[in-house]
Design an enzyme around this catalytic site. Structure first.
Site, short mmCIF file in Angstrom:
data_model
loop_
_atom_site.label_atom_id
_atom_site.label_comp_id
_atom_site.label_asym_id
_atom_site.label_seq_id
_atom_site.Cartn_x
_atom_site.Cartn_y
_atom_site.Cartn_z
N CYS A 24 26.89 -18.32 7.04
CA CYS A 24 26.14 -19.65 7.56
C CYS A 24 25.38 -20.60 6.78
O CYS A 24 24.70 -21.97 7.23
CB CYS A 24 25.45 -19.16 8.59
SG CYS A 24 26.26 -18.16 10.07
N HIS A 33 18.60 -24.50 12.49
CA HIS A 33 19.55 -23.76 12.61
C HIS A 33 19.78 -23.25 13.69
O HIS A 33 20.57 -23.69 14.75
CB HIS A 33 19.18 -22.19 11.60
CG HIS A 33 19.75 -21.75 11.31
ND1 HIS A 33 21.50 -22.18 10.87
CD2 HIS A 33 20.88 -20.20 11.53
CE1 HIS A 33 22.55 -21.32 10.34
NE2 HIS A 33 22.24 -20.19 11.34
N HIS A 75 28.19 -23.12 16.78
CA HIS A 75 28.03 -22.50 15.30
C HIS A 75 29.10 -23.30 14.32
O HIS A 75 29.96 -21.69 14.88
CB HIS A 75 27.11 -21.43 15.60
CG HIS A 75 26.73 -21.15 13.89
ND1 HIS A 75 26.80 -21.40 13.33
CD2 HIS A 75 26.02 -19.72 13.64
CE1 HIS A 75 26.52 -20.89 11.86
NE2 HIS A 75 25.21 -19.79 11.97
#
Length: 397
Positions: free
Chosen positions: A158, A291, A327
């Protein structure tokens, strides 16, 4: 070190242009919904940030022939990269030493899982075998925009797109390239849904970053690219600069394969390194695009890291925009790079949707409404499995 950002392109669950994404952020219009584009056992159980366009619609948008072998990841990436190049007003992609660095974690998995059992029997779908490789999507994107120079692929979970942006900046700073199209792309797939479901970190409702009652993340799909250019190119072509990449940092807390350390050691080190490269103090940051995945582990770890990096009492406005897009895995840092630049351009702190209850471990409250503010410096965090933590710092000048 400062590297100019001269163009941006994006497609996400909240829009297929930079303008559409910006308006959705202002209107607090989330793109989280139920899955429509493919069948899965979890279809009615989880929510996702899905782009409501079929592969056929994307192929038509790109003007590809029916014989193409683009995976969905490549389709999304080609579209966003082309938009970034257009936004940078580049008429000849090969006029300067130009590269493409694309991040992905899924690659062509959507086609592999669709046709795996047909490959031996159906020659018509065998063209997608090569599309499985992560690098295939990067080369297809490069070919689509006509790029003949350097092409590379980054896959660090990620934080992938952040590391792609870093590599592009380093190649310009070292004189190896004059400009680089950098970003990331990932499509939705059963593979990622099943994998995250196994980890028990998917939410069955809208994700709630930094909320004490957070249940987990919503997966998303997206692509975004930005164009980085050297001072030489900017000066020679009189380019309009949208923002600058002022600093960055990468660290690994080496704690766990799929979890961040309790005190956010990797995240803290990444932020420290970014401050040092940008030659700024934490007080210079006006907004943090966190994040903020809404998983129990990430938000606690990142929150503690932010408190450490900003010495507890001086944390600026912060929010996670993943409640808008989900996400988006390897694309996340590129999506949020675009949002970081927009925050500076328009003087807006974007809201952290769905937040209600502060976390009991610390007193950190994200910004929950659109806030007008002079923003000259944005810090954007992206943390990946394997402990790979990256921080980008963007500035107006």
């Amino acid at each position: 070190m400062k590297i100019a950002i001269t163009g941006m392109g994006i497609i996400s669950a909240i829009g297929k242009t930079v303008e559409e994404n910006y308006e959705a952020l202002l209107q607090k219009k989330s793109g989280i919904s139920e899955i429509e584009n493919f069948d899965t056992l979890h279809k009615e159980v989880i929510k996702v940030g899905e782009i409501k366009m079929t592969n056929q619609q994307l192929e038509s948008l790109l003007g590809l022939p029916a014989s193409n072998s683009f995976s969905r990841t490549a389709l999304l990436g080609a579209y966003a990269a082309k938009k970034a190049v257009e936004d940078a007003q580049i008429s000849d992609i090969n006029e300067y030493r130009t590269g493409l660095i694309s991040a992905t974690s899924v690659g062509g998995m959507d086609m592999t899982e669709r046709y795996y059992y047909e490959y031996f029997e159906n020659p018509a779908v065998q063209k997608y075998i090569r599309a499985h490789d992560a690098g295939d999507s990067s080369h297809k994107i490069a070919d689509y925009i006509g790029l003949k120079g350097f092409v590379s692929t980054v896959s660090t979970a990620c934080s992938s797109a952040a590391n792609a942006i870093m590599l592009g900046a380093r190649m310009i700073a070292s004189g190896q390239l004059d400009r680089v199209v950098v970003g990331g792309t990932d499509a939705m797939s059963k593979f990622t849904i099943n994998g995250f479901k196994t980890l028990m970190i998917l939410s069955d409702t809208f994700n709630t970053p930094f909320d004490d009652n957070r249940k987990g993340l919503n997966l998303g799909e997206a692509a975004a690219f930005i164009v980085l250019e050297s001072d030489k190119v900017v000066a020679q072509q009189g380019k309009k600069v949208l923002a600058y990449l002022k600093g960055f940092g990468n660290a690994n807390d080496a704690y766990h394969q799929t979890a961040s350390s309790e005190n956010g050691d990797g995240a803290f080190l990444a932020m420290q390194k970014a401050f040092a490269m940008a030659q700024i103090t934490p007080e210079s940051v006006d907004y943090i695009n966190a994040h903020g995945t809404a998983t129990p582990n990430n938000d606690l770890s990142e929150g503690r890291a932010i408190l450490r990096a900003f010495e507890g009492n001086s944390v600026p406005d912060f929010s996670s925009t993943k409640a808008f897009t989900g996400h988006t895995l390897a694309a996340a840092a590129a999506i949020e790079a675009v949002y970081s630049v927009l925050a500076m351009q328009y003087g807006k702190v974007f809201p952290n949707l769905n937040f209600k209850t502060p976390m009991k471990e610390f007193d950190l409250i994200p910004q929950t409404e659109v806030k007008d503010k002079e923003i000259n410096c944005v810090l954007s965090n992206s943390f990946g499995f394997g402990g790979n933590c990256s921080t980008l710092i963007f500035s107006k000048n």
